[in-house]
Design a protein around this motif. Structure first.
Motif, PDB file in Angstrom:
ATOM      1  N   GLY A  32      14.477   2.293  12.680  1.00 56.87           N
ATOM      2  CA  GLY A  32      13.333   2.319  11.759  1.00 56.87           C
ATOM      3  C   GLY A  32      13.400   3.479  10.788  1.00 56.87           C
ATOM      4  O   GLY A  32      13.242   3.312   9.577  1.00 56.87           O
ATOM      5  N   VAL A  33      13.671   4.674  11.321  1.00 56.42           N
ATOM      6  CA  VAL A  33      13.753   5.858  10.464  1.00 56.42           C
ATOM      7  C   VAL A  33      14.911   5.710   9.480  1.00 56.42           C
ATOM      8  O   VAL A  33      14.776   6.010   8.290  1.00 56.42           O
ATOM      9  CB  VAL A  33      13.899   7.140  11.316  1.00 56.42           C
ATOM     10  CG1 VAL A  33      14.238   8.334  10.454  1.00 56.42           C
ATOM     11  CG2 VAL A  33      12.626   7.397  12.108  1.00 56.42           C
ATOM     12  N   THR A  34      16.033   5.213   9.951  1.00 55.78           N
ATOM     13  CA  THR A  34      17.206   5.055   9.087  1.00 55.78           C
ATOM     14  C   THR A  34      16.940   4.055   7.966  1.00 55.78           C
ATOM     15  O   THR A  34      17.254   4.318   6.799  1.00 55.78           O
ATOM     16  CB  THR A  34      18.427   4.620   9.918  1.00 55.78           C
ATOM     17  OG1 THR A  34      18.672   5.613  10.925  1.00 55.78           O
ATOM     18  CG2 THR A  34      19.657   4.462   9.055  1.00 55.78           C
ATOM     19  N   LEU A  35      16.356   2.913   8.302  1.00 57.10           N
ATOM     20  CA  LEU A  35      16.115   1.895   7.274  1.00 57.10           C
ATOM     21  C   LEU A  35      15.079   2.352   6.250  1.00 57.10           C
ATOM     22  O   LEU A  35      15.285   2.194   5.041  1.00 57.10           O
ATOM     23  CB  LEU A  35      15.677   0.581   7.918  1.00 57.10           C
ATOM     24  CG  LEU A  35      16.765  -0.174   8.672  1.00 57.10           C
ATOM     25  CD1 LEU A  35      16.180  -1.424   9.331  1.00 57.10           C
ATOM     26  CD2 LEU A  35      17.907  -0.541   7.756  1.00 57.10           C
ATOM     27  N   VAL A  36      13.971   2.895   6.713  1.00 61.27           N
ATOM     28  CA  VAL A  36      12.933   3.342   5.780  1.00 61.27           C
ATOM     29  C   VAL A  36      13.476   4.435   4.866  1.00 61.27           C
ATOM     30  O   VAL A  36      13.260   4.413   3.651  1.00 61.27           O
ATOM     31  CB  VAL A  36      11.678   3.824   6.543  1.00 61.27           C
ATOM     32  CG1 VAL A  36      10.711   4.538   5.622  1.00 61.27           C
ATOM     33  CG2 VAL A  36      10.995   2.643   7.218  1.00 61.27           C
ATOM     34  N   THR A  37      14.220   5.378   5.431  1.00 61.12           N
ATOM     35  CA  THR A  37      14.782   6.455   4.633  1.00 61.12           C
ATOM     36  C   THR A  37      15.818   5.929   3.644  1.00 61.12           C
ATOM     37  O   THR A  37      15.865   6.366   2.493  1.00 61.12           O
ATOM     38  CB  THR A  37      15.406   7.527   5.544  1.00 61.12           C
ATOM     39  OG1 THR A  37      14.396   7.995   6.445  1.00 61.12           O
ATOM     40  CG2 THR A  37      15.953   8.685   4.749  1.00 61.12           C
ATOM     41  N   SER A  38      16.638   4.989   4.076  1.00 60.80           N
ATOM     42  CA  SER A  38      17.653   4.412   3.182  1.00 60.80           C
ATOM     43  C   SER A  38      17.014   3.691   2.010  1.00 60.80           C
ATOM     44  O   SER A  38      17.449   3.853   0.862  1.00 60.80           O
ATOM     45  CB  SER A  38      18.552   3.451   3.959  1.00 60.80           C
ATOM     46  OG  SER A  38      19.217   4.131   4.986  1.00 60.80           O
ATOM     47  N   PHE A  39      16.001   2.912   2.279  1.00 60.18           N
ATOM     48  CA  PHE A  39      15.325   2.189   1.196  1.00 60.18           C
ATOM     49  C   PHE A  39      14.615   3.162   0.254  1.00 60.18           C
ATOM     50  O   PHE A  39      14.646   2.978  -0.970  1.00 60.18           O
ATOM     51  CB  PHE A  39      14.338   1.161   1.757  1.00 60.18           C
ATOM     52  CG  PHE A  39      14.979  -0.150   2.105  1.00 60.18           C
ATOM     53  CD1 PHE A  39      14.819  -1.256   1.281  1.00 60.18           C
ATOM     54  CD2 PHE A  39      15.749  -0.299   3.246  1.00 60.18           C
ATOM     55  CE1 PHE A  39      15.410  -2.474   1.593  1.00 60.18           C
ATOM     56  CE2 PHE A  39      16.339  -1.504   3.570  1.00 60.18           C
ATOM     57  CZ  PHE A  39      16.173  -2.593   2.741  1.00 60.18           C
TER      58      PHE A  39
END
Length: 131
Positions: free
Chosen positions: A52-59
């Motif tokens: 979750g943290v990785t995807l939100v930060t990437s977007f």
């Protein structure tokens, strides 16, 4: 994903990516070693936080670096890549899962790739700050 906006501002995109990718990497390693359900549940929660943290930060990072006129295209491409990556990872894991621990190699690989991407983001942020 709900956890990410609650992080303090001092956690830059690079730090968030490191946090998420390390969580994903450790979860993949732990999944490959755990024999029972209850510890696997705890590891699944860790994996979910990491992803979750990785995807939100990437977007959000893509939104920061994309030209204003291309933000929607960038989000579409990221969504497409996410779908493609999950599909390929599931196919590879299915082929490897005859030996249980090997089925988690794609998760470990994803964690390592996310950690490498974190290093690139941190390097880029430091270069921007320096000048």
């Amino acid at each position: 994903s709900l956890f990410t906006p609650r992080l303090p501002l001092r956690f830059t995109a690079g730090k968030r990516l490191v946090f998420g990718s390390v969580g994903l990497l450790f979860a993949g390693l732990a999944f490959s070693l755990l024999p029972t359900t209850w510890p696997a549940l705890a590891v699944a929660i860790l994996a979910g936080v990491g992803i979750g943290v990785t995807l939100v930060t990437s977007f959000s990072r893509a939104e920061e670096v994309a030209p204003t006129s291309r933000i929607a295209s960038s989000m579409t491409m990221l969504s497409m890549c996410l779908t493609l990556g999950v599909s390929i990872g599931a196919a590879i894991a299915g082929q490897l899962s005859d030996v249980l621990w090997q089925g988690f190699l794609p998760v470990i690989g994803a964690g390592l790739l996310a950690l490498a991407a974190s290093a690139v983001v941190i390097w880029h942020q430091r270069a921007e700050a320096a000048g």
